[in-house]
Design a protein around this motif. Structure first.
Motif, mmCIF file in Angstrom:
data_model
loop_
_atom_site.group_PDB
_atom_site.id
_atom_site.type_symbol
_atom_site.label_atom_id
_atom_site.label_comp_id
_atom_site.label_asym_id
_atom_site.label_seq_id
_atom_site.Cartn_x
_atom_site.Cartn_y
_atom_site.Cartn_z
ATOM 1 N N ALA A 21 0.823 -1.207 0.000
ATOM 2 C CA ALA A 21 0.000 0.000 0.000
ATOM 3 C C ALA A 21 0.855 1.254 0.000
ATOM 4 O O ALA A 21 0.529 2.230 -0.645
ATOM 5 C CB ALA A 21 -0.930 0.008 1.207
ATOM 6 N N PHE A 22 1.937 1.224 0.752
ATOM 7 C CA PHE A 22 2.836 2.378 0.769
ATOM 8 C C PHE A 22 4.218 1.900 0.326
ATOM 9 O O PHE A 22 4.743 0.964 0.879
ATOM 10 C CB PHE A 22 2.929 2.979 2.176
ATOM 11 C CG PHE A 22 1.596 3.245 2.801
ATOM 12 C CD1 PHE A 22 1.233 2.616 3.988
ATOM 13 C CD2 PHE A 22 0.687 4.099 2.192
ATOM 14 C CE1 PHE A 22 0.013 2.851 4.561
ATOM 15 C CE2 PHE A 22 -0.541 4.336 2.770
ATOM 16 C CZ PHE A 22 -0.878 3.717 3.956
ATOM 17 N N THR A 149 -7.352 -2.587 -0.783
ATOM 18 C CA THR A 149 -8.014 -1.956 0.351
ATOM 19 C C THR A 149 -9.036 -0.953 -0.156
ATOM 20 O O THR A 149 -8.962 -0.489 -1.299
ATOM 21 C CB THR A 149 -7.022 -1.198 1.270
ATOM 22 O OG1 THR A 149 -6.517 -0.053 0.561
ATOM 23 C CG2 THR A 149 -5.861 -2.076 1.683
ATOM 24 N N GLY A 150 -9.988 -0.615 0.691
ATOM 25 C CA GLY A 150 -10.993 0.379 0.339
ATOM 26 C C GLY A 150 -11.391 1.163 1.574
ATOM 27 O O GLY A 150 -10.536 1.626 2.326
ATOM 28 N N TRP A 151 -12.705 1.273 1.797
ATOM 29 C CA TRP A 151 -13.200 2.027 2.959
ATOM 30 C C TRP A 151 -12.804 1.345 4.252
ATOM 31 O O TRP A 151 -12.849 0.118 4.382
ATOM 32 C CB TRP A 151 -14.723 2.138 2.898
ATOM 33 C CG TRP A 151 -15.321 2.808 4.104
ATOM 34 C CD1 TRP A 151 -15.285 4.133 4.407
ATOM 35 C CD2 TRP A 151 -16.048 2.177 5.179
ATOM 36 N NE1 TRP A 151 -15.946 4.384 5.594
ATOM 37 C CE2 TRP A 151 -16.421 3.197 6.092
ATOM 38 C CE3 TRP A 151 -16.420 0.862 5.451
ATOM 39 C CZ2 TRP A 151 -17.149 2.936 7.249
ATOM 40 C CZ3 TRP A 151 -17.140 0.601 6.605
ATOM 41 C CH2 TRP A 151 -17.501 1.631 7.484
ATOM 42 N N LEU A 191 -8.625 3.749 -2.631
ATOM 43 C CA LEU A 191 -8.284 2.329 -2.627
ATOM 44 C C LEU A 191 -6.797 2.167 -2.893
ATOM 45 O O LEU A 191 -6.139 3.059 -3.435
ATOM 46 C CB LEU A 191 -9.094 1.577 -3.681
ATOM 47 C CG LEU A 191 -8.900 2.000 -5.145
ATOM 48 C CD1 LEU A 191 -7.786 1.196 -5.834
ATOM 49 C CD2 LEU A 191 -10.195 1.822 -5.936
ATOM 50 N N ASP A 192 -6.278 1.015 -2.499
ATOM 51 C CA ASP A 192 -4.933 0.604 -2.878
ATOM 52 C C ASP A 192 -5.078 -0.549 -3.854
ATOM 53 O O ASP A 192 -5.906 -1.447 -3.637
ATOM 54 C CB ASP A 192 -4.133 0.156 -1.659
ATOM 55 C CG ASP A 192 -3.810 1.305 -0.719
ATOM 56 O OD1 ASP A 192 -3.218 2.284 -1.192
ATOM 57 O OD2 ASP A 192 -4.170 1.220 0.473
ATOM 58 N N PHE A 193 -4.305 -0.531 -4.924
ATOM 59 C CA PHE A 193 -4.419 -1.592 -5.921
ATOM 60 C C PHE A 193 -3.176 -2.457 -5.951
ATOM 61 O O PHE A 193 -2.101 -2.077 -5.467
ATOM 62 C CB PHE A 193 -4.696 -1.002 -7.302
ATOM 63 C CG PHE A 193 -3.533 -0.269 -7.929
ATOM 64 C CD1 PHE A 193 -2.603 -0.951 -8.721
ATOM 65 C CD2 PHE A 193 -3.366 1.095 -7.747
ATOM 66 C CE1 PHE A 193 -1.539 -0.285 -9.310
ATOM 67 C CE2 PHE A 193 -2.297 1.775 -8.327
ATOM 68 C CZ PHE A 193 -1.374 1.074 -9.107
ATOM 69 N N PRO A 237 2.492 5.111 -4.028
ATOM 70 C CA PRO A 237 2.245 4.970 -5.470
ATOM 71 C C PRO A 237 1.120 4.022 -5.855
ATOM 72 O O PRO A 237 0.731 3.976 -7.029
ATOM 73 C CB PRO A 237 3.592 4.468 -5.999
ATOM 74 C CG PRO A 237 4.249 3.823 -4.827
ATOM 75 C CD PRO A 237 3.821 4.616 -3.634
ATOM 76 N N LEU A 238 0.585 3.289 -4.894
ATOM 77 C CA LEU A 238 -0.518 2.375 -5.196
ATOM 78 C C LEU A 238 -1.845 2.855 -4.622
ATOM 79 O O LEU A 238 -2.841 2.141 -4.675
ATOM 80 C CB LEU A 238 -0.209 0.972 -4.654
ATOM 81 C CG LEU A 238 1.114 0.364 -5.102
ATOM 82 C CD1 LEU A 238 1.271 -1.041 -4.543
ATOM 83 C CD2 LEU A 238 1.238 0.348 -6.615
#
Length: 265
Positions: A21-22, A149-151, A191-193, A237-238
């Motif tokens: 995610a990070f 990830t989302g809410w 969101l994270d992709f 970046p994601l």
């Protein structure tokens, strides 16, 4: 740098927010200033100086090299204040361009009314529809992206935040996370992709194409390396944020960050 990336991945796995995610971390200092009133200073017209508010004037005095627009932008963003203190509450949390940072928060207890399930993750309906279109278009081009990830609810945000602070300290935590209401994921529009078959999607040759398509579908990169001073958050970046087709296209065309856009309104 490798140690930094490893630390971030460990932190995210500990928080249960999904690896990747990070992707970057840089130690930055947080601007601190005393609480100031919002009264407007009386400025002599013949001096040619801007009529700043008290907060703006104090900030301008401490940043003599800043232009008038930079001073007003930073104060609107809240960068003259201590993190989370004297925070302002957004008036329209349901707007797709709602802005939150560590000085602007969602209303207490806010939960989006239009959350829907997307492959086991919740997003607000506009973001979910845009993601489904983006994912479908990328799949047709042979780029299998996934949603990670989302809410995240306020309760879960608080729990994860406190766990991270206890483990890593508040300063480090605040570089990749935020308190409930101040966290972008609480909007339901971010969101994270991920990318199937890739451990580091941001380094994949297809990454730039993913971002181009994301913009076309109304998403922006919320946190970039060249905007850390304004966002007060390490580059991610994601991490995509849905803001709508027109705004995403405009910000991308003009190379303007979401923080710059909000701070200049």
């Amino acid at each position: 740098m490798k140690k930094t990336v490893v630390w971030l991945i460990i932190l995210l796995m500990a928080l249960g927010l999904g690896a990747g995610a990070f992707q970057a971390f840089r130690q930055t200092s947080q601007p601190v200033s005393p609480t100031l009133s919002s009264s407007t200073d009386q400025t002599a017209k013949d001096t040619g100086k801007p009529a700043y508010s008290t907060r703006e004037q104090v900030y301008a005095n401490s940043h003599p090299d800043y232009s008038e627009s930079e001073v007003r932008r930073d104060v609107r963003l809240g960068l003259d204040q201590t993190l989370y203190e004297e925070a302002q509450t957004v008036t329209d949390p349901a707007a797709v361009d709602v802005f939150v940072n560590k000085h602007w928060r969602l209303p207490e207890g806010y939960v989006p009314s239009d959350l829907v399930d997307v492959q086991g993750i919740q997003l607000r309906q506009p973001a979910a529809d845009a993601w489904n279109r983006l994912q479908s278009d990328l799949k047709s081009k042979g780029i299998p992206v996934t949603i990670q990830t989302g809410w995240i609810s306020g309760e879960d945000t608080d729990r994860l935040y406190q766990e991270a602070v206890a483990e890593y300290g508040q300063e480090r935590t605040d570089l990749v996370f935020a308190k409930p209401g101040f966290f972008d994921a609480n909007t339901g529009l971010s969101l994270d992709f991920g990318l199937e078959g890739s451990e580091d999607p941001a380094s994949d040759p297809r990454y730039s194409q993913i971002i181009q398509e994301a913009v076309r579908h109304g998403f922006i990169l919320r946190y970039t390396a060249d905007n850390e001073q304004l966002s007060q958050t390490a580059a991610q970046p994601l991490h995509l944020r849905y803001v709508g087709d027109q705004l995403a296209a405009s910000l991308s065309k003009d190379a303007v960050s979401f923080d710059e856009y909000f701070g200049s309104r």
